[in-house]
Enzyme design. Structure first.
Site, mmCIF file in Angstrom:
data_model
loop_
_atom_site.group_PDB
_atom_site.id
_atom_site.type_symbol
_atom_site.label_atom_id
_atom_site.label_comp_id
_atom_site.label_asym_id
_atom_site.label_seq_id
_atom_site.Cartn_x
_atom_site.Cartn_y
_atom_site.Cartn_z
ATOM 1 N N LYS A 52 27.209 25.944 26.460
ATOM 2 C CA LYS A 52 26.157 26.613 25.685
ATOM 3 C C LYS A 52 25.664 27.844 26.448
ATOM 4 O O LYS A 52 25.558 28.929 25.902
ATOM 5 C CB LYS A 52 25.011 25.638 25.421
ATOM 6 C CG LYS A 52 23.876 26.243 24.648
ATOM 7 C CD LYS A 52 22.787 25.222 24.369
ATOM 8 C CE LYS A 52 21.572 25.941 23.776
ATOM 9 N NZ LYS A 52 20.447 25.054 23.550
ATOM 10 N N GLU A 100 29.809 23.858 37.257
ATOM 11 C CA GLU A 100 30.986 22.988 37.159
ATOM 12 C C GLU A 100 31.994 23.560 36.158
ATOM 13 O O GLU A 100 33.201 23.642 36.427
ATOM 14 C CB GLU A 100 30.582 21.576 36.693
ATOM 15 C CG GLU A 100 29.739 20.794 37.663
ATOM 16 C CD GLU A 100 28.240 21.040 37.477
ATOM 17 O OE1 GLU A 100 27.864 22.106 36.927
ATOM 18 O OE2 GLU A 100 27.455 20.176 37.899
ATOM 19 N N GLY A 150 22.028 21.076 23.764
ATOM 20 C CA GLY A 150 23.329 20.692 24.320
ATOM 21 C C GLY A 150 23.754 19.287 23.920
ATOM 22 O O GLY A 150 24.875 19.062 23.452
ATOM 23 N N ARG A 151 22.845 18.329 24.048
ATOM 24 C CA ARG A 151 23.210 16.932 23.744
ATOM 25 C C ARG A 151 23.231 16.641 22.242
ATOM 26 O O ARG A 151 23.478 15.514 21.826
ATOM 27 C CB ARG A 151 22.293 15.975 24.501
ATOM 28 C CG ARG A 151 20.807 16.248 24.318
ATOM 29 C CD ARG A 151 19.963 15.532 25.357
ATOM 30 N NE ARG A 151 18.562 15.905 25.279
ATOM 31 C CZ ARG A 151 18.018 16.950 25.890
ATOM 32 N NH1 ARG A 151 18.770 17.728 26.630
ATOM 33 N NH2 ARG A 151 16.729 17.197 25.784
ATOM 34 N N GLU A 173 18.183 12.060 28.804
ATOM 35 C CA GLU A 173 17.872 13.472 29.012
ATOM 36 C C GLU A 173 16.785 13.917 28.021
ATOM 37 O O GLU A 173 15.984 14.798 28.322
ATOM 38 C CB GLU A 173 19.135 14.341 28.868
ATOM 39 C CG GLU A 173 18.964 15.741 29.443
ATOM 40 C CD GLU A 173 20.273 16.517 29.597
ATOM 41 O OE1 GLU A 173 20.813 16.576 30.696
ATOM 42 O OE2 GLU A 173 20.735 17.060 28.585
ATOM 43 N N HIS A 204 32.093 -10.013 31.065
ATOM 44 C CA HIS A 204 32.682 -10.532 32.300
ATOM 45 C C HIS A 204 32.218 -9.732 33.507
ATOM 46 O O HIS A 204 32.847 -9.784 34.567
ATOM 47 C CB HIS A 204 34.199 -10.540 32.175
ATOM 48 C CG HIS A 204 34.654 -11.414 31.047
ATOM 49 N ND1 HIS A 204 34.837 -12.774 31.179
ATOM 50 C CD2 HIS A 204 34.882 -11.129 29.740
ATOM 51 C CE1 HIS A 204 35.188 -13.285 30.017
ATOM 52 N NE2 HIS A 204 35.219 -12.308 29.121
ATOM 53 N N LYS A 212 20.074 21.680 40.708
ATOM 54 C CA LYS A 212 21.014 22.813 40.608
ATOM 55 C C LYS A 212 20.627 23.894 41.614
ATOM 56 O O LYS A 212 21.485 24.470 42.292
ATOM 57 C CB LYS A 212 20.962 23.427 39.195
ATOM 58 C CG LYS A 212 21.575 22.576 38.110
ATOM 59 C CD LYS A 212 21.573 23.374 36.801
ATOM 60 C CE LYS A 212 21.855 22.494 35.603
ATOM 61 N NZ LYS A 212 21.686 23.177 34.331
HETATM 62 O O1 F6P Z 1 22.958 18.660 32.687
HETATM 63 C C1 F6P Z 1 22.119 19.629 32.196
HETATM 64 C C2 F6P Z 1 22.698 20.398 31.089
HETATM 65 O O2 F6P Z 1 21.863 21.482 30.977
HETATM 66 C C3 F6P Z 1 22.808 19.610 29.780
HETATM 67 O O3 F6P Z 1 21.634 19.596 29.058
HETATM 68 C C4 F6P Z 1 23.916 20.323 29.093
HETATM 69 O O4 F6P Z 1 24.450 19.562 28.049
HETATM 70 C C5 F6P Z 1 24.874 20.537 30.239
HETATM 71 O O5 F6P Z 1 24.032 20.859 31.329
HETATM 72 C C6 F6P Z 1 25.909 21.597 30.025
HETATM 73 O O6 F6P Z 1 25.339 22.851 29.771
HETATM 74 P P1 F6P Z 1 26.189 24.034 29.178
HETATM 75 O O7 F6P Z 1 26.684 23.625 27.853
HETATM 76 O O8 F6P Z 1 25.249 25.187 29.115
HETATM 77 O O9 F6P Z 1 27.332 24.293 30.119
#
Ligand code: F6P
Length: 534
Positions: A201, A207, A259-260, A345, A376, A502
């Site tokens: 987003k 990452e 995002g979620r 979240e 289990h 972060k």
């Molecule tokens: O983990 C935090 C977060 O901001 C989430 O809310 C989001 O889904 C994820 O990082 C990924 O963010 P992006 O889609 O901006 O890479």
């Protein structure tokens, strides 16, 4: 904060704490009818929850006092319900049928939603038919989906839930910053037949950008520079950043999609390519049916509201700060991880919308494993541990065409039964004697074989896991999460809690590059950093 309604709920829960769930069925003959709902292909049974009729009434009074209906209208009307970021929250607009008229902060958005849907459909169909090929003219065989959090968990859940056993175009997912994740995903892939979709987003997530760099280098090593654009595309709310990063094509969504909550958008483009448009449309339709139900059903017959109230009753009324998700379907194995982000979240917050402390427990800790595997592993504690953990059984009546799922669902029903009815020490002792144990042996073993019982659970049944039922299930949980946020009076749509880590990680990266901890680091972190850089 409607203090009186909260006090009523707490008092009702205190009275219900010792009531036996099982006894409520005879005390209240309408219990099963009152606490079961049929919505958009889902059958929901809340009758094994701890509330008595009086407890349920207190919970519904709380929902009314918190103005769930008014806050629901604000969400669907596109008001700035995410007030710390000044954003509307309009994921229902993404699944509404064509011709809808959603507005985010008064700006019409439905035409744009439809246009992106049409773009996704056309692109996916061109890829699936082989009309859109890779740089060398060969059709795509694999999509490598790169993203994390909301840009990963939803599409992964959809793909695992609906993928054909032998798909024409396969999907691989990479989320972790650990290079092993990428290395594993690339095994056996040919750059000439691989499409990389970078989903972010913000298009700033460390990452994802690192993984995207690695994937780009992997493609570039095998493809001519002019062919890269066909293999490397982006999905984002920041298209200019994706283009600057080198994405040959970009599918966009807006900041009013959290995002979620973004799996209804182009974030799921990979799934559209893997499953085809009709399946994705079915998924949207299932969610839209649930949206209609959430908007129209009275609170006492409203599935997301009732699920939220059961949770509040457990968490705040009966002090049960955890919940287990037990999907009895292999294809729903990703549901616990998805719900961890969706609920924790969204509602893992400690201040109200006005910044004052909430002053009560909010989101429970959520964990889970697919049934029967969880039985289990950690179910021992659910049955005999001292703390009560409510369980949510998601049961699919037919998981396979060929084999009836009787073994699977009978285990789910048995677990829910065992949790509710338990077994007294006297019963355990009698069973031991009946099976030939001596009196002494029976006395010694009976306490170990007794179950307290009276442990609550919810069952959500569906005949089959289809795009429609999956869409309805996820929308059900989204709205449940929203209603809980209304009751706790928190903003369910920001996530400031992930920011501090972060920022600190960036500072530590600098220390690692310098080969020494900075002076302001605490002794433990400094020592760990020295060891890791040695
Ligand atoms: O983990 C935090 C977060 O901001 C989430 O809310 C989001 O889904 C994820 O990082 C990924 O963010 P992006 O889609 O901006 O890479």
């Amino acid at each position: 904060m409607p203090h009186a309604a909260w006090a009523e709920l707490e008092a009702a829960a205190r009275r219900d704490a010792d009531a036996r769930i099982q006894d409520q069925f005879s005390a209240d003959p309408d219990r099963l009818a009152r606490l079961t709902l049929d919505v958009a292909g889902l059958h929901i049974d809340l009758s094994k929850q701890s509330w008595t009729h009086a407890g349920l009434k207190a919970a519904l009074d709380l929902a009314r006092a918190c103005d769930v209906e008014g806050r629901r209208a604000a969400l669907f009307n596109g008001e700035a319900v995410n007030l710390t970021e000044g954003r509307a929250v309009l994921h229902p607009a993404l699944r509404a049928p064509d011709g809808a008229d959603f507005r985010a902060l008064e700006e019409p958005v439905s035409a744009e939603v439809e246009a992106v849907r049409a773009e996704m459909k056309a692109y996916a169909e061109a890829l699936r038919s082989g009309n859109e090929t890779g740089a060398s003219g060969r059709p795509f065989k694999t999509v490598l989906h790169i993203g994390i959090g909301g840009s990963d968990l939803g599409p992964r859940l959809i793909w695992d839930a609906l993928r054909p056993l032998d798909p024409a175009i396969d999907l691989r997912f990479v989320a972790n910053i650990d290079p092993r994740d990428m290395a594993e995903a690339l095994i056996g892939l040919d750059p000439e037949t691989t499409l990389v979709i970078v989903v972010s987003k913000s298009f700033t997530t460390q990452e994802t950008l690192l993984n995207a760099q690695a994937a780009k280098a992997w493609l570039a090593a095998a493809l001519p520079a002019e062919g890269m654009a066909k293999h490397f595309i982006g999905v984002t709310a920041a298209p200019e950043k994706a283009t600057a990063f080198g994405c040959g094509r970009t599918f966009a969504f807006r900041d009013w999609v959290g995002g979620r909550y973004s799996l209804w958008s182009a974030v799921s483009l990979s799934c559209v390519i893997g499953l085809g448009w009709d399946a994705f449309q079915g998924f949207l339709d299932g969610a839209a049916a649930l949206d209609r139900h959430f908007l129209e059903a009275p609170l006492e017959r409203n599935a997301p509201v009732m699920l939220a109230l059961a949770e509040i009753y457990n968490v705040d009324g009966l002090h049960r700060p955890a919940r287990t998700i037990a999907p009895y379907a292999h294809d729903l194995r990703r549901l616990p991880a998805f719900l961890q982000q969706l609920e924790m979240e969204s509602n893992g917050k400690q201040v109200r919308r006005d910044g004052a402390p909430v002053g009560r427990q909010t989101c429970p800790v959520i964990f889970g494993e697919p049934g029967a595997n969880g039985q289990h592993a950690f179910f021992q504690q659910l049955h005999q541990g001292p703390q009560v953990v409510p369980v949510e059984f998601i049961i699919v009546s037919r998981t396979c065409e060929e084999t009836p799922s009787t073994y699977l669902w009978s285990n789910a029903l048995a677990q829910a039964q065992a949790l509710m009815q338990g077994k007294t020490e006297t019963q355990a002792r009698a069973e031991l004697i009946a099976s030939g144990a001596s009196e002494d042996e029976a006395d010694r073993l009976a306490p170990h074989k007794a179950f307290p019982g009276n442990r609550p659970s919810t069952a959500i049944l569906m005949e089959r896991l289809t795009p429609q039922t999956l869409g309805a299930l996820i929308a059900l949980y989204e709205h449940k999460t929203f209603v809980e946020g209304v009751l706790w009076d928190i903003n369910s749509f920001d996530q400031w809690g992930v920011e501090l880590g972060k920022v600190l990680a960036k500072a530590l990266l600098k220390d690692a590059a310098a080969g020494a901890p900075s002076a302001d680091l605490d002794p433990s972190t400094a020592d760990l950093l020295r060891r890791l850089t040695a």
